[in-house]
Design an enzyme around this catalytic site. Sequence first.
Site, PDB file in Angstrom:
ATOM      1  N   GLY A 101       6.322  -2.575   6.272  1.00 28.70           N
ATOM      2  CA  GLY A 101       7.719  -3.004   6.288  1.00 28.70           C
ATOM      3  C   GLY A 101       8.618  -2.225   7.216  1.00 28.70           C
ATOM      4  O   GLY A 101       8.265  -1.154   7.700  1.00 28.70           O
ATOM      5  N   GLU A 102       9.776  -2.812   7.473  1.00 30.90           N
ATOM      6  CA  GLU A 102      10.772  -2.203   8.355  1.00 30.90           C
ATOM      7  C   GLU A 102      11.982  -1.797   7.496  1.00 30.90           C
ATOM      8  O   GLU A 102      12.725  -2.667   7.020  1.00 30.90           O
ATOM      9  CB  GLU A 102      11.150  -3.208   9.452  1.00 30.90           C
ATOM     10  N   SER A 124      11.320   5.636   9.147  1.00 22.21           N
ATOM     11  CA  SER A 124      10.774   5.260  10.456  1.00 22.21           C
ATOM     12  C   SER A 124      11.175   3.825  10.788  1.00 22.21           C
ATOM     13  O   SER A 124      11.056   2.925   9.957  1.00 22.21           O
ATOM     14  CB  SER A 124       9.245   5.375  10.398  1.00 22.21           C
ATOM     15  N   ASN A 131      -4.829   3.485  15.963  1.00 27.81           N
ATOM     16  CA  ASN A 131      -5.867   3.098  15.020  1.00 27.81           C
ATOM     17  C   ASN A 131      -6.354   1.738  15.512  1.00 27.81           C
ATOM     18  O   ASN A 131      -5.621   0.757  15.417  1.00 27.81           O
ATOM     19  CB  ASN A 131      -5.241   2.999  13.629  1.00 27.81           C
ATOM     20  N   CYS A 183       5.793  -7.619   7.129  1.00 23.09           N
ATOM     21  CA  CYS A 183       6.848  -7.130   8.018  1.00 23.09           C
ATOM     22  C   CYS A 183       7.164  -8.243   9.013  1.00 23.09           C
ATOM     23  O   CYS A 183       6.273  -8.971   9.440  1.00 23.09           O
ATOM     24  CB  CYS A 183       6.359  -5.887   8.768  1.00 23.09           C
ATOM     25  N   CYS A 214      -0.066  -3.726  15.189  1.00 21.95           N
ATOM     26  CA  CYS A 214       0.084  -3.247  13.810  1.00 21.95           C
ATOM     27  C   CYS A 214      -0.442  -4.300  12.839  1.00 21.95           C
ATOM     28  O   CYS A 214      -0.046  -5.468  12.917  1.00 21.95           O
ATOM     29  CB  CYS A 214       1.562  -2.972  13.555  1.00 21.95           C
ATOM     30  N   CYS A 265       3.127   8.237   2.013  1.00 17.12           N
ATOM     31  CA  CYS A 265       3.584   7.192   2.927  1.00 17.12           C
ATOM     32  C   CYS A 265       3.782   5.920   2.098  1.00 17.12           C
ATOM     33  O   CYS A 265       2.840   5.454   1.450  1.00 17.12           O
ATOM     34  CB  CYS A 265       2.499   7.004   3.994  1.00 17.12           C
ATOM     35  N   CYS A 311       4.963  -6.545  15.654  1.00 14.12           N
ATOM     36  CA  CYS A 311       4.354  -5.685  16.685  1.00 14.12           C
ATOM     37  C   CYS A 311       2.860  -5.995  16.768  1.00 14.12           C
ATOM     38  O   CYS A 311       2.167  -5.957  15.752  1.00 14.12           O
ATOM     39  CB  CYS A 311       4.591  -4.216  16.359  1.00 14.12           C
ATOM     40  N   SER A 371       9.917   4.437  16.259  1.00 17.16           N
ATOM     41  CA  SER A 371       8.620   3.999  16.773  1.00 17.16           C
ATOM     42  C   SER A 371       8.847   3.489  18.186  1.00 17.16           C
ATOM     43  O   SER A 371       9.096   2.309  18.402  1.00 17.16           O
ATOM     44  CB  SER A 371       8.044   2.892  15.883  1.00 17.16           C
ATOM     45  N   LEU A 372       8.762   4.379  19.142  1.00 12.41           N
ATOM     46  CA  LEU A 372       9.127   4.017  20.518  1.00 12.41           C
ATOM     47  C   LEU A 372       7.945   3.343  21.232  1.00 12.41           C
ATOM     48  O   LEU A 372       8.053   2.245  21.725  1.00 12.41           O
ATOM     49  CB  LEU A 372       9.612   5.257  21.282  1.00 12.41           C
ATOM     50  N   HIS A 373       6.852   4.056  21.327  1.00 16.64           N
ATOM     51  CA  HIS A 373       5.583   3.547  21.867  1.00 16.64           C
ATOM     52  C   HIS A 373       5.604   3.179  23.351  1.00 16.64           C
ATOM     53  O   HIS A 373       4.538   2.937  23.931  1.00 16.64           O
ATOM     54  CB  HIS A 373       5.035   2.368  21.058  1.00 16.64           C
ATOM     55  N   CYS A 431      -1.442   1.551   8.483  1.00 16.54           N
ATOM     56  CA  CYS A 431      -0.466   0.604   7.976  1.00 16.54           C
ATOM     57  C   CYS A 431      -1.004  -0.824   7.871  1.00 16.54           C
ATOM     58  O   CYS A 431      -1.355  -1.439   8.863  1.00 16.54           O
ATOM     59  CB  CYS A 431       0.716   0.663   8.944  1.00 16.54           C
ATOM     60  N   GLU A 482       0.826  -1.211   0.000  1.00 14.08           N
ATOM     61  CA  GLU A 482       0.000   0.000   0.000  1.00 14.08           C
ATOM     62  C   GLU A 482       0.858   1.259   0.000  1.00 14.08           C
ATOM     63  O   GLU A 482       1.975   1.247   0.474  1.00 14.08           O
ATOM     64  CB  GLU A 482      -0.793   0.075   1.303  1.00 14.08           C
TER      65      GLU A 482
HETATM   66  N1  SAH Z   1       8.436  -0.520  10.578  1.00 17.11           N
HETATM   67  C1  SAH Z   1       8.555   0.906  10.654  1.00 17.11           C
HETATM   68  C2  SAH Z   1       7.685   1.668   9.671  1.00 17.11           C
HETATM   69  C3  SAH Z   1       6.269   1.222   9.427  1.00 17.11           C
HETATM   70  S1  SAH Z   1       4.990   1.548  10.593  1.00 17.11           S
HETATM   71  C4  SAH Z   1       8.234   1.369  12.060  1.00 17.11           C
HETATM   72  O1  SAH Z   1       7.711   0.600  12.834  1.00 17.11           O
HETATM   73  O2  SAH Z   1       8.575   2.501  12.389  1.00 17.11           O
HETATM   74  C5  SAH Z   1       4.755   3.250  10.655  1.00 17.11           C
HETATM   75  C6  SAH Z   1       4.231   3.718  12.002  1.00 17.11           C
HETATM   76  O3  SAH Z   1       2.860   3.359  12.212  1.00 17.11           O
HETATM   77  C7  SAH Z   1       5.013   3.146  13.161  1.00 17.11           C
HETATM   78  O4  SAH Z   1       5.308   4.159  14.086  1.00 17.11           O
HETATM   79  C8  SAH Z   1       4.030   2.142  13.727  1.00 17.11           C
HETATM   80  O5  SAH Z   1       4.327   1.826  15.033  1.00 17.11           O
HETATM   81  C9  SAH Z   1       2.716   2.863  13.531  1.00 17.11           C
HETATM   82  N2  SAH Z   1       1.522   2.020  13.648  1.00 17.11           N
HETATM   83  C10 SAH Z   1       1.370   0.725  13.296  1.00 17.11           C
HETATM   84  N3  SAH Z   1       0.118   0.296  13.589  1.00 17.11           N
HETATM   85  C11 SAH Z   1      -0.530   1.341  14.136  1.00 17.11           C
HETATM   86  C12 SAH Z   1      -1.842   1.522  14.648  1.00 17.11           C
HETATM   87  N4  SAH Z   1      -2.739   0.519  14.652  1.00 17.11           N
HETATM   88  N5  SAH Z   1      -2.158   2.736  15.147  1.00 17.11           N
HETATM   89  C13 SAH Z   1      -1.264   3.757  15.117  1.00 17.11           C
HETATM   90  N6  SAH Z   1      -0.018   3.648  14.660  1.00 17.11           N
HETATM   91  C14 SAH Z   1       0.359   2.454  14.179  1.00 17.11           C
END
Ligand code: SAH
Length: 441
Positions: free
Chosen positions: A248-249, A282, A384, A193, A200, A186, A197, A305-307, A427, A173
């Site tokens: 993807g990463e 990212s 999301n 991937c 995601c 984007c 996570c 992407s710390l979270h 994503c 996508e």
């Molecule tokens: N693999 C890379 C890039 C792809 S994801 C990474 O993780 O950074 C891009 C961003 O979307 C990341 O910050 C990821 O954590 C976030 N993301 C994935 N699923 C999500 C969701 N359901 N709600 C909000 N952000 C999300």
Amino acid sequence: MAKLAQPGSAQKRQKDGSRASLKGGRFADKASGSTSDKELMRRAKPRRDPWQVMPTDQAPEGASSPDARPVLRFQATKRSKPPAHLADFDLAGRKQMLKEAGFPPFRADQLSRHYFTHLTTDPHQMSDLPATGREKLAELAFPQLVQQVVERSGDQGMTHKYLWRLFDGAEVESVLMRYPSRATLCISCEVGCGMACPFCATGQMGLTRNLSTAEIVEQVRLARKVCQEGELGGDPCHLSNVVFMGMGEPMVNYRAVLGAIRRLIAEPPEGFGMSARGITVSTVGLVPGIRKLTEEKIPVTLAISLHAPDDELRDELIPINSRFQVSELLDAAYDYFKATGRRVSIEYALIKNMNDQAWRAGLLADLLNARGHGWAHVNPIPLNPTPGSIWTASESHAQAEFVDTLERKGITTTIRDTRGQDIDGACGQLATKSRKERTGK
Ligand code: SAH
């Protein structure tokens, strides 16, 4: 759904609390973290929080037992390679490609201009090429790599989401968004991937394969065309920003991603001539990749992407944290800032009662401030959500308190908008839906 292993897998916790090495022992087990970071984490954590939700409170999708654990994948399950394309190479490589196929190398300039400046691969529009052999030349330089399967538009035509089918039937996508002063694309860099996570949609797919440089660049060319032709919000605009935040990463597909970045920023006709500052890479936090990117000295924006600011939660939320812990990751991010002068973005999906507590915002600020001031910018984004699960967006009062806590500690913070929610914008959502419709799974 290839990412779940049952207890006893390579990722199971060892007695000393560290994790067993990943398959093949690719990374040395050195994620210890600095003592002062650990101390900050220990002090910040409340003794008891009856509301705390952990990722493991619910079995992951597809798990056959409640304590199944995600498995990280660095190797693609598919080895198939897309055909070579002009955008895979720099100018010298293109000349070589033409020479090997029996064409004069100087055609590389003309073909590059058609692709990167006029955004076309159609031989009929290439009147500067000799009529005989023009089609053959275009066939060689521009094999069709992506084909549009779905296009959806939302936010009054200001957001377009595309599902692309690749040469082998795999789907990825991209999302194109217009803002008052910029247009952002984007893009995806892998099919699926391997980072697993749990919140995601792409993370649930597992890794099928890496994209080639040209497959990544094609997403950008097509978006630039849409912008130029006035199909994004009415009048023509200019694609100013590209973010590697699709499927993807990027650090797992480092070479192809770097190749794509080089095509994006190279001066025309070698590339699109975009500003590196408009490009964001990212990552979940593969530290060796961040270090490598630092050495490239290309001033792209790095997003982490710390979270979660504490290893206890981040270990569950971002499985690669078992290899590269928060301390080591923030050190690498800070070094990136020092080397490039580019402020690092910290991405933080706010998940209700999981990572959205004010104490975590305070801890995050302390960890950032311990390294320096003004070097990082935090972007919280309401999750999301996956309906009916523990994966729910934070409530607005929690979001406000989170932002307020960071700002009071001097950290600049911008809540990211949730563009495209009505069109499966997050994503991996559209590709997941497409696969489910096709296969019923
Ligand atoms: N693999 C890379 C890039 C792809 S994801 C990474 O993780 O950074 C891009 C961003 O979307 C990341 O910050 C990821 O954590 C976030 N993301 C994935 N699923 C999500 C969701 N359901 N709600 C909000 N952000 C999300």
